[in-house]
Structures are given as C-alpha cells and as structure tokens.
Scaffold this motif. Sequence first.
Motif, PDB file in Angstrom:
ATOM      1  N   ILE A 318       0.799  -1.085   0.012  1.00 62.74           N
ATOM      2  CA  ILE A 318      -0.029  -0.128   0.112  1.00 62.74           C
ATOM      3  C   ILE A 318       0.673   1.183   0.105  1.00 62.74           C
ATOM      4  O   ILE A 318       0.516   2.337  -0.835  1.00 62.74           O
ATOM      5  CB  ILE A 318      -0.832   0.099   1.241  1.00 62.74           C
ATOM      6  N   LYS A 319       1.838   1.194   0.975  1.00 66.57           N
ATOM      7  CA  LYS A 319       2.945   2.473   0.745  1.00 66.57           C
ATOM      8  C   LYS A 319       3.703   2.631  -0.612  1.00 66.57           C
ATOM      9  O   LYS A 319       3.818   3.603  -1.012  1.00 66.57           O
ATOM     10  CB  LYS A 319       3.804   2.297   1.998  1.00 66.57           C
ATOM     11  N   ARG A 320       4.035   1.470  -1.270  1.00 65.13           N
ATOM     12  CA  ARG A 320       4.795   1.699  -2.253  1.00 65.13           C
ATOM     13  C   ARG A 320       3.789   2.304  -3.232  1.00 65.13           C
ATOM     14  O   ARG A 320       4.107   3.247  -4.208  1.00 65.13           O
ATOM     15  CB  ARG A 320       5.163   0.379  -2.802  1.00 65.13           C
ATOM     16  N   ASP A 321       2.581   1.720  -3.471  1.00 66.54           N
ATOM     17  CA  ASP A 321       1.643   2.478  -4.415  1.00 66.54           C
ATOM     18  C   ASP A 321       1.312   3.896  -4.058  1.00 66.54           C
ATOM     19  O   ASP A 321       1.154   4.631  -5.112  1.00 66.54           O
ATOM     20  CB  ASP A 321       0.298   1.717  -4.510  1.00 66.54           C
ATOM     21  N   ALA A 322       1.426   4.286  -2.895  1.00 66.91           N
ATOM     22  CA  ALA A 322       1.171   5.670  -2.580  1.00 66.91           C
ATOM     23  C   ALA A 322       2.274   6.428  -2.676  1.00 66.91           C
ATOM     24  O   ALA A 322       2.225   7.702  -2.546  1.00 66.91           O
ATOM     25  CB  ALA A 322       0.743   5.659  -0.826  1.00 66.91           C
ATOM     26  N   GLY A 323       3.434   5.926  -2.847  1.00 73.25           N
ATOM     27  CA  GLY A 323       4.801   6.749  -2.890  1.00 73.25           C
ATOM     28  C   GLY A 323       5.297   7.248  -1.838  1.00 73.25           C
ATOM     29  O   GLY A 323       5.888   8.055  -1.797  1.00 73.25           O
ATOM     30  N   VAL A 324       5.131   6.647  -0.648  1.00 72.32           N
ATOM     31  CA  VAL A 324       5.612   7.167   0.791  1.00 72.32           C
ATOM     32  C   VAL A 324       6.511   6.204   1.516  1.00 72.32           C
ATOM     33  O   VAL A 324       6.222   4.913   1.200  1.00 72.32           O
ATOM     34  CB  VAL A 324       4.402   7.588   1.643  1.00 72.32           C
ATOM     35  N   LYS A 325       7.279   6.551   2.397  1.00 75.27           N
ATOM     36  CA  LYS A 325       7.952   5.571   3.042  1.00 75.27           C
ATOM     37  C   LYS A 325       7.308   4.991   4.315  1.00 75.27           C
ATOM     38  O   LYS A 325       7.320   3.768   4.722  1.00 75.27           O
ATOM     39  CB  LYS A 325       9.361   6.364   3.437  1.00 75.27           C
ATOM     40  N   ASP A 326       6.616   6.037   5.062  1.00 76.52           N
ATOM     41  CA  ASP A 326       6.003   5.502   6.341  1.00 76.52           C
ATOM     42  C   ASP A 326       4.582   6.040   6.006  1.00 76.52           C
ATOM     43  O   ASP A 326       4.182   7.037   5.368  1.00 76.52           O
ATOM     44  CB  ASP A 326       6.607   6.200   7.478  1.00 76.52           C
TER      45      ASP A 326
END
Length: 364
Positions: A318-326
């Motif tokens: 989910i975070k990878r698709d959102a483009g965030v680390k945390d």
Amino acid sequence: MAVARAEPESIDESNAKELICQYKKNLLSWRVNFLEKKRERTWGDEIDKGHELPAAKDSLSEPQHKSSQLRKRIVFGLGIGISVGGAVLAGGWVFTVALAAAVLLSAREYFELVRSRGITAGMTPPPRYVSRVCSVICALMPLLTLYFGNIDISVTSAACVVAMALLMQRGNPRFAQLSSTMFGLFYCGYLPCFWVKLRCGLAAPALNTRIGAGWPYLLGGQAHWTVGLVATLISISSIIAADTYAFLGGKAIGRTPLTNISPKKTWEGAIVGLGGCIATSVVLSKILSWPASLLSAIAFGILNFFGSVFGDLAESMIKRDAGVKDSGTLIPGHGGILDRVDSYIFTGALAYSFVKILLPLYGV
C-alpha cells in the motif's frame, strides 16, 4: 583581414580599416570574456574549498543524527511495549478501548494513503467524508465485538450503507472508490476484532500456568489467567521476536531479496526471524504451560510468523503504491500507527482460528 587580402580590388582602404577595427574589438571582447570565466573558475574553486569544512561537519553530524533516531526508536518502542503489555494483562474494556484507539488512527492513515497522489494518479479515491465515517465505524467494531461477540451482521450492514453512499454520490462513481473503501473496512476494522475474540472471548482458565499460581488475588488471582490471555501474550511476543530477529539477521547476513514489494527484506533475515519466532513460542509455552504439546507450540510459532510477514508486506504494498516511506509521523522514530501494527492485523485471525478450531480439532 583575410577577405581584404584575398580581394584587394573589391575593398578600398576605408573598408579595410573598418574591418581591422572590428577585428580588434572582437579580440578585446574575447579576452575580457576569457578573463571573466577564469576569474569565475578561481572563485568557484575557493568556494568549494570553503565548503569542505561544513561538509566534513555534516558527515560528522550524520552518526549523531542516526544515534538520536535510534535512541528515540528505543525509548518510544519501550513505552509502547509497556503500554500494550499492561492493556493485554488488564483485558476487558481496557484492552478493547486501547485497540479501538489504535484502529481509529490506523484507519485514518490507511484512507490518507488511499487519497495520496501516488495511488490517486491511477484511480478515484473515496470522498473525504466517507473516509472519516469508515474510520469511526472501524473503531466501533472492537467495542461491538466485546459486548455482542459476533459482529458479522453489523459489519455487513455498515458495508451496505457505505456502498449505497458511494453509489448515490454526485458525479460519476468509480469501482476503485468502492473497492478501496470495502477493503479498508475489512483491513482496518474487521480483522483487528479477532484480537478481542482471542483475548476476551476465550475465557477458559489456563490452570497449569505457573505464573497464574502466584498472581495476586486483588488482580484476579489464578482465574485471571485464561487461555485467551496466554495465547495473546505468546502471539504478540512471537511477532515481536520475528520482527527483531528478521531485522538483525537481515543486517548481518542478508543477501537475497525476499520480494520486490520490500527490497530491504531478505530470505536470510526471514529464516532467522522464523527461527526466533518458533523459539519464543516454544519457550513461552514451557513457562506458561500452554499449549501442552511441543508440536502445537512450534505450529503456533510458524503461524504467527507467516501472519506477521504477510501483514507487513501488505502494508508495504500500500505504501509503495502511495509513494511514501511511512504511513504517518505520529510515533517518533517509528513512523505511523499502521507501520507498527501491520504485523498484527492478519495474525489475530490466524491465532484465534488456531486456538478455537485447530487445537480442539486435533484434541490438543
């Protein structure tokens, strides 16, 4: 000058003088530009030399920054661990309210990830009011589980209401809105409810537990130590051990990437984490005298490990698709709440099924 020499008849003396003057001007302009560029290069070298010392200072401050981050991570990690341990031991409404608060914050972070630019570049996110209503519904699910036991009807009714709100909204409803919202209700709300079922629903006394024999009467006495409490403690401790040993093993001998979803995770770290998870489950089963079978303790450790890994990878996707680390910045040194509870989301359902179905099925 070359043209004047080549064609002396076609160029008179006045034109030749003009060409010579123009040539001298061009030569002077070129020399001025050359000197300016040379001066700029000299100043640039001096500036670079002048910045060497601050760069060295930055390189010296980087270990200090890492040390500060590690100190924050340890301090807040211990604080969270003590708080969670106290809530688990207390059980009842204390445990459920603490879980509901974590669920509310996790749901808000999930829907913020869904609404982030990385995901919305390829989909239409649900409206903000729907996200907030769903976060509240997710937080109410553990409370309903405590007092009603079975919330399947409530969850289904809430999902129907949310789906109707999405389908009847103005504009052009999208399937991505419906799918992301329904998954949020399941992921952030329904699955954590199994921890309430595990801790508070399995009230059979663990009579052979050694710690329970000396437990103070004012804190519930031996009857306080139920199968649900023992199973919850072993499960949570196994997950912590799996994460810790996987991190240490990956740092020490990690070479082969486990999956593209989370490049920092390695097969070597996963194997070390599995061993640590099984060992923790077996040791605690001997201390707490549950489960009685060594094979059951090993199986419980394996189940907890795969549940924690799957939950971690699901949140990483989910975070990878959102483009965030945390998922957030609520906990210094740890990120968001969802970053800390991702390993527990699926594990509660697996642990409850193991204790409620598999152990009685095999007569253990």
